[in-house]
Write a protein that holds these residues in place. Sequence first.
Motif, mmCIF file in Angstrom:
data_model
loop_
_atom_site.group_PDB
_atom_site.id
_atom_site.type_symbol
_atom_site.label_atom_id
_atom_site.label_comp_id
_atom_site.label_asym_id
_atom_site.label_seq_id
_atom_site.Cartn_x
_atom_site.Cartn_y
_atom_site.Cartn_z
ATOM 1 N N PRO A 12 124.393 -71.142 18.951
ATOM 2 C CA PRO A 12 123.815 -72.468 19.215
ATOM 3 C C PRO A 12 124.059 -73.446 18.079
ATOM 4 C CG PRO A 12 122.089 -70.906 18.625
ATOM 5 C CD PRO A 12 123.352 -70.106 18.762
ATOM 6 N N ILE A 13 124.304 -74.700 18.458
ATOM 7 C CA ILE A 13 124.413 -75.799 17.502
ATOM 8 C C ILE A 13 123.045 -76.468 17.414
ATOM 9 C CG2 ILE A 13 125.488 -78.034 17.035
ATOM 10 C CD1 ILE A 13 127.963 -76.992 18.560
ATOM 11 N N ARG A 14 122.575 -76.698 16.215
ATOM 12 C CA ARG A 14 121.251 -77.314 16.049
ATOM 13 C C ARG A 14 121.328 -78.489 15.085
ATOM 14 N NH1 ARG A 14 118.692 -76.207 11.179
ATOM 15 N NH2 ARG A 14 119.531 -74.477 9.954
ATOM 16 N N ARG A 15 120.286 -79.301 15.106
ATOM 17 C CA ARG A 15 120.174 -80.405 14.159
ATOM 18 C C ARG A 15 119.650 -79.873 12.831
ATOM 19 N NH1 ARG A 15 118.709 -86.340 16.512
ATOM 20 N NH2 ARG A 15 120.278 -86.371 18.165
ATOM 21 N N LEU A 16 120.245 -80.356 11.770
ATOM 22 C CA LEU A 16 119.803 -79.975 10.434
ATOM 23 C C LEU A 16 118.726 -80.933 9.952
ATOM 24 C CD1 LEU A 16 123.315 -79.315 8.836
ATOM 25 C CD2 LEU A 16 121.809 -77.659 9.962
ATOM 26 N N THR A 17 117.924 -80.479 9.004
ATOM 27 C CA THR A 17 116.873 -81.305 8.412
ATOM 28 C C THR A 17 116.989 -81.235 6.893
ATOM 29 O OG1 THR A 17 115.195 -79.567 8.165
ATOM 30 C CG2 THR A 17 115.387 -80.608 10.341
ATOM 31 N N ALA A 18 116.106 -81.950 6.224
ATOM 32 C CA ALA A 18 116.092 -81.906 4.761
ATOM 33 C C ALA A 18 115.838 -80.495 4.243
ATOM 34 C CB ALA A 18 115.037 -82.870 4.227
ATOM 35 N N ASP A 19 115.206 -79.640 5.056
ATOM 36 C CA ASP A 19 114.967 -78.253 4.655
ATOM 37 C C ASP A 19 116.260 -77.447 4.553
ATOM 38 O OD1 ASP A 19 112.245 -78.713 4.546
ATOM 39 O OD2 ASP A 19 111.891 -78.033 6.605
ATOM 40 N N ASP A 20 117.348 -77.977 5.119
ATOM 41 C CA ASP A 20 118.641 -77.281 5.087
ATOM 42 C C ASP A 20 119.500 -77.696 3.901
ATOM 43 O OD1 ASP A 20 118.609 -75.727 7.659
ATOM 44 O OD2 ASP A 20 118.316 -77.742 8.492
ATOM 45 N N LEU A 21 118.938 -78.462 2.990
ATOM 46 C CA LEU A 21 119.742 -78.995 1.879
ATOM 47 C C LEU A 21 120.431 -77.877 1.093
ATOM 48 C CD1 LEU A 21 118.743 -81.891 -0.483
ATOM 49 C CD2 LEU A 21 119.821 -79.840 -1.389
ATOM 50 N N GLN A 22 119.687 -76.841 0.725
ATOM 51 C CA GLN A 22 120.286 -75.769 -0.068
ATOM 52 C C GLN A 22 121.371 -75.032 0.706
ATOM 53 O OE1 GLN A 22 119.846 -75.172 -3.335
ATOM 54 N NE2 GLN A 22 118.563 -77.018 -3.299
ATOM 55 N N ALA A 23 121.157 -74.839 2.010
ATOM 56 C CA ALA A 23 122.170 -74.168 2.831
ATOM 57 C C ALA A 23 123.438 -75.007 2.911
ATOM 58 C CB ALA A 23 121.617 -73.898 4.234
ATOM 59 N N CYS A 24 123.279 -76.329 3.001
ATOM 60 C CA CYS A 24 124.437 -77.214 3.030
ATOM 61 C C CYS A 24 125.172 -77.186 1.695
ATOM 62 C CB CYS A 24 124.007 -78.635 3.367
ATOM 63 S SG CYS A 24 123.434 -78.863 5.068
ATOM 64 N N ALA A 25 124.420 -77.196 0.600
ATOM 65 C CA ALA A 25 125.038 -77.122 -0.727
ATOM 66 C C ALA A 25 125.761 -75.787 -0.915
ATOM 67 C CB ALA A 25 123.977 -77.317 -1.798
ATOM 68 N N ASP A 26 125.176 -74.715 -0.395
ATOM 69 C CA ASP A 26 125.827 -73.398 -0.460
ATOM 70 C C ASP A 26 127.147 -73.421 0.309
ATOM 71 O OD1 ASP A 26 123.710 -72.401 -1.924
ATOM 72 O OD2 ASP A 26 122.759 -71.391 -0.216
ATOM 73 N N LEU A 27 127.142 -74.090 1.457
ATOM 74 C CA LEU A 27 128.358 -74.172 2.271
ATOM 75 C C LEU A 27 129.433 -74.957 1.527
ATOM 76 C CD1 LEU A 27 129.740 -73.526 4.956
ATOM 77 C CD2 LEU A 27 128.691 -75.596 5.915
ATOM 78 N N SER A 28 129.034 -76.058 0.872
ATOM 79 C CA SER A 28 129.994 -76.822 0.068
ATOM 80 C C SER A 28 130.617 -75.936 -1.005
ATOM 81 C CB SER A 28 129.298 -78.008 -0.601
ATOM 82 O OG SER A 28 128.903 -78.983 0.330
ATOM 83 N N GLU A 29 129.775 -75.187 -1.694
ATOM 84 C CA GLU A 29 130.241 -74.317 -2.768
ATOM 85 C C GLU A 29 131.156 -73.223 -2.230
ATOM 86 O OE1 GLU A 29 127.925 -73.149 -6.717
ATOM 87 O OE2 GLU A 29 127.181 -72.045 -4.974
ATOM 88 N N ASN A 30 130.850 -72.722 -1.051
ATOM 89 C CA ASN A 30 131.657 -71.689 -0.423
ATOM 90 C C ASN A 30 133.087 -72.156 -0.180
ATOM 91 O OD1 ASN A 30 132.562 -70.648 2.616
ATOM 92 N ND2 ASN A 30 131.786 -68.999 1.320
ATOM 93 N N ARG A 31 133.254 -73.451 0.094
ATOM 94 C CA ARG A 31 134.588 -73.990 0.349
ATOM 95 C C ARG A 31 135.245 -74.590 -0.892
ATOM 96 N NH1 ARG A 31 136.788 -73.010 5.210
ATOM 97 N NH2 ARG A 31 138.482 -73.116 3.724
ATOM 98 N N GLY A 32 134.666 -74.311 -2.061
ATOM 99 C CA GLY A 32 135.279 -74.783 -3.282
ATOM 100 C C GLY A 32 134.927 -76.208 -3.655
ATOM 101 N N TRP A 33 133.993 -76.819 -2.920
ATOM 102 C CA TRP A 33 133.508 -78.145 -3.275
ATOM 103 C C TRP A 33 132.360 -78.001 -4.272
ATOM 104 C CZ3 TRP A 33 132.968 -81.737 1.636
ATOM 105 C CH2 TRP A 33 134.185 -81.742 2.330
ATOM 106 N N GLN A 34 131.996 -79.121 -4.898
ATOM 107 C CA GLN A 34 130.780 -79.109 -5.693
ATOM 108 C C GLN A 34 129.567 -79.111 -4.774
ATOM 109 O OE1 GLN A 34 131.464 -82.585 -8.259
ATOM 110 N NE2 GLN A 34 131.794 -81.170 -9.935
ATOM 111 N N ARG A 35 128.416 -78.699 -5.287
ATOM 112 C CA ARG A 35 127.234 -78.560 -4.438
ATOM 113 C C ARG A 35 126.702 -79.925 -3.949
ATOM 114 N NH1 ARG A 35 124.853 -73.777 -4.067
ATOM 115 N NH2 ARG A 35 122.810 -74.686 -3.628
ATOM 116 N N GLU A 36 126.781 -80.929 -4.779
ATOM 117 C CA GLU A 36 126.435 -82.309 -4.398
ATOM 118 C C GLU A 36 125.075 -82.417 -3.699
ATOM 119 O OE1 GLU A 36 130.533 -84.647 -3.967
ATOM 120 O OE2 GLU A 36 130.139 -83.371 -2.237
ATOM 121 N N GLU A 37 124.076 -81.784 -4.273
ATOM 122 C CA GLU A 37 122.755 -81.753 -3.640
ATOM 123 C C GLU A 37 122.134 -83.149 -3.521
ATOM 124 O OE1 GLU A 37 120.362 -78.883 -5.664
ATOM 125 O OE2 GLU A 37 121.800 -77.258 -5.336
#
Length: 287
Positions: A12-37
């Motif tokens: 399922p595709i869901r809407r993200l919220t501010a509570d997902d900030l760390q998960a999004c930063a982790d995903l950025s880091e996983n792809r070699g980007w900076q975390r950019e929190e």
Amino acid sequence: MPLSHPPLEHLPIRRLTADDLQACADLSENRGWQREEHKWGLLLTAGVGYGIDDPSGAGLVTACVVMSYGPGLGAIGMVLVAERYARQGVGRRLMRYVLAEAGNTPLSLYATSNGQPLYEQLGFTETGRSEMLLGRFTLTEPAPDRGVRPATAEDVQHVLRLDREIFGVDRTHLITRLPAFADHLRVAEQDGKITGFAALWPNMDTHVIGPLIAHDPATAQALVASLAEASDRPLRTDVDTRHTPLLTWLKANGLEQIATTSIMIRSLPDLPGDWTRRFAPLTVAAG
């Protein structure tokens, strides 16, 4: 026995919220980007995030953010797929979902060379190019004097009117967040009239200049110089390649091109507003 998980096309595709900030930063880091929190925090509160959770509990499979500017335009950014799920069609599936959610609303994005073929297949066309610049600002070549000063609360309505005129759609919900989001917000003023504005905001070990809105290149240079004086970090910004005088001046003052992107749009022949006075976005993720 190992747990079985539904195939990717059924997650399922869901809407993200501010509570997902760390998960999004982790995903950025996983792809070699900076975390950019700091940036993710703005995007997840001012925009709408979409994502797919890894059924194993290992964070997000994919994510993106859509910044809505009403029925006239939306901007897609931060399209990421976890490395373990790369090249399996999950990014395309998320994009198709976002396009369906947007309906008839035109959408824009900044594409890397790797992502551009997918976006072209989804109906986006290139309308321009952008250079990402990074470096220690030197002020080897001075900027013209254009009456730049710190923005005040009394400037907000004038800035919003100027932004809507030049950007082409209303982004009040984003611009009014700048005083809290940015370390510095400056305006240029001539004969009692606001002729430009720009923000300087922190992103990891750099300061980003954006948005940069100005009546002419000289005013844009004055705003950049004023903000650079307030920073002790390397500066980063993204400038439309058609702004040759500004790019030449920035490079003469220590900034170097580190990447280029394609500016793309779907369902419109070009971006709204006046590109001649729109020098840099707040961030490419917000259009």
